[in-house]
Write a protein that holds these residues in place. Structure first.
Motif: not given
Length: 803
Positions: A238-245
């Motif tokens: 989830g954190v990776a998704l938020v950071v990448l987006l």
């Protein structure tokens, strides 16, 4: 290494072997040959700020397609063999082989006890015809590369989950696999945008396959200690998704891309109902391409797939069937999850059936089929295409996995050997059909002409327009004109086609027709700078200089916001100023020309190649005898492009003018070394030598110029003059005769031929030439004087004049 892995990789290579000698096709040239980020001269960090086509992401005309790793791979190919297509195709095929191998590993991990499933899935993936665009078209490398990192992320995450379950490797090893998964997902996104969906597939695997949770049990992850590992993985994803987006939105300037209505007609439709029905149908159409890739096209825009305008459209049935299939598969997964939970509570193993391995395979298969495709559905944002076969590269893994598992289940349940053999024969036939279609489709991608011809029955306006460009470049002008007109008969408002047809007419000196086409191009696309520029050129050729100047000025002021190719647009605006300055200089308005040239220099973008502009500015200053300033601009032209031949020649002329003869000759000699087969070089060098009274050497250069340009009157005539000055009278006579043949209505040619014949003692022929010159120009004093001298000589010799 398993035989199936070797076999599937070998199949992937052999099926695309016939693409290795293919040309660049379709978008390849724009993404590679005209992309400045591919060249080593561009700072490598610029890749982080530009889109896939080399346009800054913050520019309003950017497609916002952020794929720096793909562009980096193109750059490495360029360093290997510059723009040789073979090296790019070799790389694409190698990547497809690698993706096939990784998919074979995934199939083995998911179906360790189902030999048929883990054999059929990678073989069908290796041969699937839907991949031809991604593998045979170099631009498709983005999809193949993203798939490799996508699979790397999923396989790493599976290992992470396995470490957590078995306790092998400890916390450090487990988190190393988690880190590898996150890094791979990031690299997948940096290769192509939809690679970010690898995070969602990993999450689905962890929750539904590894942890065996039902959707309604998700809250247990937050409350029960036994699910701490699941919580850790999901938090990281989830954190990776938020950071990448967030990174993705920030780097693109938080602005959505703009697309032409023809790219995605439904997105431009005012009717909410039509948009909804069409966007619901398009996934069904893509799903059908996965099942039956019989009809493929390089481009599906321009209403190649007509809008679904009513509920009565029979295509809605296909939409209903597809979504029903998805609901049924999701329902089967939910039933399997419920059965599995009940069996676990009872301590019973479910084996391969629903609730067992079948559910696991369905979870991963449906996740791979659906989640990577979601960004292309127009549900979250509009995309710049209707259907693009290459985006199905990753979803096809899910389809192949489901087909392979289904074949395995049917085979295991078959009651007779005959039924099993029939099933295996069917799978073999499907593989062979896929392989044959792929091999045949590769031939379409071998050349642009083949590719565009193959798309005529699907997208005739786009196919005919592109085919016409290819035919025109091959010199097949009549066929090209027919193809352009065919394209316009389907879609009359295509500005690019009108522009290219205008180019064809201009090349054929059909200037009035060219004017008409350029005006139509501007009518349909008012900010099309190239059409304005060429309209000005044609007006100048027709002598309508005031109108040409107005068009050039208007072109230089065109707004470029929102355009697809802002670099070309901005460069064309500077070219308009360049041509405006040259128009003024040709009319002797050198001060005005200098002002326009200086304006162009002040406004030119960093990517503009300014050597010709600097050279022409030097020329205008030279005409005004401002030699020091002229020399500075000639030097500037040579600084930015040291092999710019025109600057060598003009600088040489300047140096000769100010009596720096030794330096001047050095520049002429350098020009000759750079362009030994350029007639202009020999002509100017000959002129320099002639003015230095080195007539014999000058004559040699003019003769070489005449050999290189035998139809150029000025070169032939000057060669004759220089030969006469060198005392090579017989050769001079020969070249004066050639000049007369080239321009029989030019009085000067006949007069000079007469004079040369006079000198060479061919008196009656000389008289005939003088008389012809006087017929064309009766009041020419020199010719009359020469004729009188000739007749006096004839009288002395007792020869009667011819008339």
């Amino acid at each position: 290494m398993e035989p199936v892995l070797i076999t599937s990789c070998l199949a992937a290579f052999l099926l695309y072997f016939n693409t290795l000698d293919a040309e660049f096709a379709y978008d390849d040239s724009r993404a590679i040959k005209t992309n400045p980020d591919v060249l080593p001269t561009t700072p490598i960090l610029q890749l982080l700020w530009d889109d896939f086509w080399g346009t800054p992401l913050t520019h309003s005309g950017s497609h916002k397609s952020y794929r720096p790793l793909t562009v980096l791979s193109f750059r490495l190919n360029y360093m290997w063999a510059e723009f040789s297509p073979r090296t790019y195709h070799v790389t694409n095929v190698a990547l497809h082989v690698a993706a096939t191998g990784l998919f074979a590993l995934l199939a083995r991990v998911l179906t360790p006890h189902a030999r048929l499933a883990r054999t059929a899935a990678p073989l069908l993936f290796a041969a699937h015809p839907i991949h031809t665009e991604a593998v045979a078209g170099v631009v498709g490398r983005a999809d193949v590369g993203a798939a490799i990192f996508f699979l790397g992320a999923l396989l790493s995450y599976i290992r992470y989950c396995g470490c957590g379950r078995s306790g092998r490797g400890g916390a450090v090893g487990r988190r190393a696999w988690l880190g590898a998964a996150l890094v791979s997902a990031t690299l997948s996104m940096l290769t192509k945008e939809h690679g970010i969906t690898a995070l969602a597939v990993c999450a689905a695997y962890h929750v539904l396959v590894h942890a065996k949770l039902r959707p309604r049990d998700l809250l247990l992850v937050l409350t029960e200690r036994r699910y701490r590992g699941v919580l850790e993985g999901l938090l990281a994803l989830g954190v990776a998704l938020v950071v990448l987006l967030s990174f993705r939105l920030a780097i693109m300037g938080s602005q959505p891309p703009e697309f032409a209505p023809a790219d995605n007609p439904a997105a431009d439709c005012d009717s909410v109902g039509v948009r909804a029905l069409t966007f619901l149908f398009l996934p069904a159409f893509n799903f059908w391409l996965l099942l039956c890739p019989a009809t493929l096209s390089f481009d599906w825009s321009m209403e190649a797939i007509p809008l679904v305008t009513s509920l009565a459209d029979p295509r809605n049935l296909a939409t209903l069937v597809m979504y029903s299939c998805i609901v049924l598969m999701v329902g089967a997964i939910l039933v399997g999850l419920r059965r599995r939970r009940a069996a676990e509570e009872m301590g019973v193993s479910l084996g391969e059936g629903v609730g067992g391995e079948t559910t696991d395979v369905m979870v991963v298969g449906v996740s791979l089929l659906v989640l990577p495709f979601l960004p292309a559905t127009n549900l979250f944002f509009y995309v710049g295409f209707v259907v693009a076969e290459r985006i199905l590269y990753i979803p096809s893994m899910g389809a192949c996995l489901l087909v392979g598992w289904g074949a395995h289940r049917l085979h295991s349940k078959a009651r007779s050997p005959h039924t099993r053999r029939f099933l295996l024969a069917g799978l073999a036939a499907l593989f062979l059909l896929f392989a044959a279609r792929t091999w045949r489709r590769n031939r379409d991608w071998a050349t642009e002409e083949n590719l565009y011809r193959s798309g005529i029955h699907i997208n005739p306006p786009k196919a005919y327009g592109n085919l016409a460009n290819i035919l025109s470049s091959q010199g097949k002008k009549e066929e090209a004109e027919t193809a352009y007109k065919k394209a316009l008969s389907y879609r009359a408002n295509m500005a690019d086609v009108h522009y290219n047809l205008g180019i064809l007419y201009q090349e054929q000196k059909r200037y009035e027709e060219a004017l008409h086409e350029y005006k139509l191009a501007i009518q349909f696309r008012p900010r099309m700078a190239m059409a304005h520029l060429n309209l000005g050129l044609v007006l100048g050729l027709l002598g309508q200089k005031q109108e040409a100047a107005e068009v050039y000025r208007h072109c230089s002021q065109l707004d470029g916001s929102g355009l697809k190719d802002p670099r070309t647009h901005e460069a064309t605006k500077i070219s308009a100023l360049f041509n405006l300055g040259r128009l003024l200089a040709d009319d002797g308005h050198f001060e005005k020309a200098i002002g326009v040239y200086r304006e162009a220099v002040a406004k030119m973008p960093p990517h503009y190649q300014p050597q010709s502009l600097f050279n022409m500015l030097g020329e205008a200053l030279f005409k005004l005898e401002r030699y020091d300033e002229a020399e500075r601009w000639y030097r500037e032209a040579l600084r930015v492009k040291s092999d710019h031949v025109p600057a060598h020649l003009t600088y040489g002329k300047l140096l000769a003018k100010i009596n720096r003869m030794g330096e001047a000759e050095e520049w002429f000699l350098r020009a000759r070394e750079l362009a030994p087969n350029d007639s202009t070089v020999h002509q100017h060098f000959g002129q320099f030598l002639s003015e230095a009274e080195r007539h014999d050497a000058a004559a040699d250069h003019y003769l070489r110029a005449a050999q290189l340009a035998p139809m150029e009157y000025e070169i032939i005539f000057n060669a004759a003059n220089t030969l006469r000055q060198a005392g090579r009278n017989d050769q001079a006579e020969e070249y004066y005769r050639l000049a007369v043949q080239l321009r029989p209505q030019e009085a000067t040619s006949h007069m000079n031929l007469g004079a040369m014949l006079h000198v060479n003692g061919k008196l009656l022929e000389a008289e005939s030439s003088y008389l012809e010159a006087l017929r064309l120009k009766p009041d020419d004093t020199i010719t009359r004087t020469n004729l009188q001298k000739l007749r006096h000589l004839l009288a002395k010799k007792g020869i009667s004049p011819s008339r």
